[in-house]
Design a protein around this motif. Sequence first.
Motif, PDB file in Angstrom:
ATOM      1  N   UNK A  49       9.942  -2.689 -14.713  1.00 49.67           N
ATOM      2  CA  UNK A  49       9.007  -1.860 -13.950  1.00 49.67           C
ATOM      3  C   UNK A  49       7.930  -2.708 -13.269  1.00 49.67           C
ATOM      4  N   UNK A  50       7.908  -3.983 -13.555  1.00 52.07           N
ATOM      5  CA  UNK A  50       6.962  -4.883 -12.895  1.00 52.07           C
ATOM      6  C   UNK A  50       7.253  -4.895 -11.396  1.00 52.07           C
ATOM      7  N   UNK A  51       6.250  -4.552 -10.597  1.00 53.67           N
ATOM      8  CA  UNK A  51       6.460  -4.423  -9.151  1.00 53.67           C
ATOM      9  C   UNK A  51       5.132  -4.098  -8.488  1.00 53.67           C
ATOM     10  N   UNK A  52       5.197  -4.035  -7.160  1.00 54.54           N
ATOM     11  CA  UNK A  52       4.085  -3.516  -6.367  1.00 54.54           C
ATOM     12  C   UNK A  52       4.351  -2.040  -6.128  1.00 54.54           C
ATOM     13  N   UNK A  53       3.426  -1.182  -6.517  1.00 54.94           N
ATOM     14  CA  UNK A  53       3.586   0.253  -6.324  1.00 54.94           C
ATOM     15  C   UNK A  53       2.738   0.678  -5.130  1.00 54.94           C
ATOM     16  N   UNK A  54       3.425   1.217  -4.158  1.00 55.41           N
ATOM     17  CA  UNK A  54       2.787   1.578  -2.895  1.00 55.41           C
ATOM     18  C   UNK A  54       2.703   3.089  -2.744  1.00 55.41           C
ATOM     19  N   UNK A  55       1.575   3.526  -2.257  1.00 59.22           N
ATOM     20  CA  UNK A  55       1.374   4.924  -1.905  1.00 59.22           C
ATOM     21  C   UNK A  55       1.307   4.994  -0.384  1.00 59.22           C
ATOM     22  N   UNK A  56       1.932   5.991   0.183  1.00 56.27           N
ATOM     23  CA  UNK A  56       1.880   6.191   1.625  1.00 56.27           C
ATOM     24  C   UNK A  56       1.509   7.639   1.911  1.00 56.27           C
ATOM     25  N   UNK A  57       0.606   7.831   2.856  1.00 51.26           N
ATOM     26  CA  UNK A  57       0.251   9.202   3.210  1.00 51.26           C
ATOM     27  C   UNK A  57       0.708   9.499   4.635  1.00 51.26           C
ATOM     28  N   UNK A  58       0.933  10.770   4.900  1.00 53.73           N
ATOM     29  CA  UNK A  58       1.415  11.177   6.221  1.00 53.73           C
ATOM     30  C   UNK A  58       1.039  12.625   6.467  1.00 53.73           C
ATOM     31  N   UNK A  59       1.133  12.990   7.759  1.00 52.40           N
ATOM     32  CA  UNK A  59       0.909  14.383   8.135  1.00 52.40           C
ATOM     33  C   UNK A  59       2.235  15.033   8.553  1.00 52.40           C
ATOM     34  N   UNK A  60       3.008  14.300   9.371  1.00 52.03           N
ATOM     35  CA  UNK A  60       4.322  14.792   9.780  1.00 52.03           C
ATOM     36  C   UNK A  60       5.371  13.711   9.558  1.00 52.03           C
ATOM     37  N   UNK A  61       5.305  12.630  10.322  1.00 53.04           N
ATOM     38  CA  UNK A  61       6.353  11.631  10.242  1.00 53.04           C
ATOM     39  C   UNK A  61       5.889  10.267   9.789  1.00 53.04           C
ATOM     40  N   UNK A  62       5.047   9.632  10.591  1.00 47.74           N
ATOM     41  CA  UNK A  62       4.645   8.254  10.312  1.00 47.74           C
ATOM     42  C   UNK A  62       3.900   8.170   8.991  1.00 47.74           C
TER      43      UNK A  62
END
Lengths: 110, 111
Positions: A85-98
């Motif tokens: 499980x060692x890793x970089x955990x990324x969160x991404x936010x969006x409204x529709x696509x990007x």
Amino acid sequence: DAGVTQSPTHLIKTRGQQVTLRCSPKSGHDTVSWYQQALGQGPQFIFQYYEEEERQRGNFPDRFSGHQFPNYSSELNVNALLLGDSALYLCASSLVGTQYFGPGTRLLVL
Amino acid sequence: GQQVMQIPQYQHVQEGEDFTTYCNSSTTLSNIQWYKQRPGGHPVFLIQLVKSGEVKKQKRLTFQYREEKKNSSLHITATQTTDVGTYFCAGQGAAGNKLTFGGGTRVLVKP
């Protein structure tokens, strides 16, 4: 206008422990997605939250769970941590696509 | 399931030269997004391609979305040391859904 923020920036845990990672989306965004990026690889989709519900899920075990709050912020919980499980955990936010990514949380499991 | 592949995996470029990286999906996509990740950093959004045959330019970067909406390319002209990093393409089967990332092209620039 703040972008996507994540906390903590770094974390060290031992096998079997549990961890909670946090994410605040970009202002105006209502959807939060979580990704795991192992060293030297592309990000892998874990799950996506919209309107406080899990809308989509990738191929990750039930040890990975999440939550979205009414203010659209989100948490990722991982139980019974494994070395892998060692890793970089990324969160991404969006409204529709990007999707716009936060700086990530670097998790090291010993 | 949907798979996205990128070639080459590594690109060593002499400063000032041009190069192209390619992105191929196993299925037709709604759109393709390109990201750049600097060493130690996180993916930063570059561009989104939606229309079949679309070509978009950002200064020295040219992005193309092929007619069949399964393939894309990124061409960088007159490479600079600031171009160092990993370039990822990511496809969406439907707008708003998960991104499926390729393995990335790691670009090293020789001064």
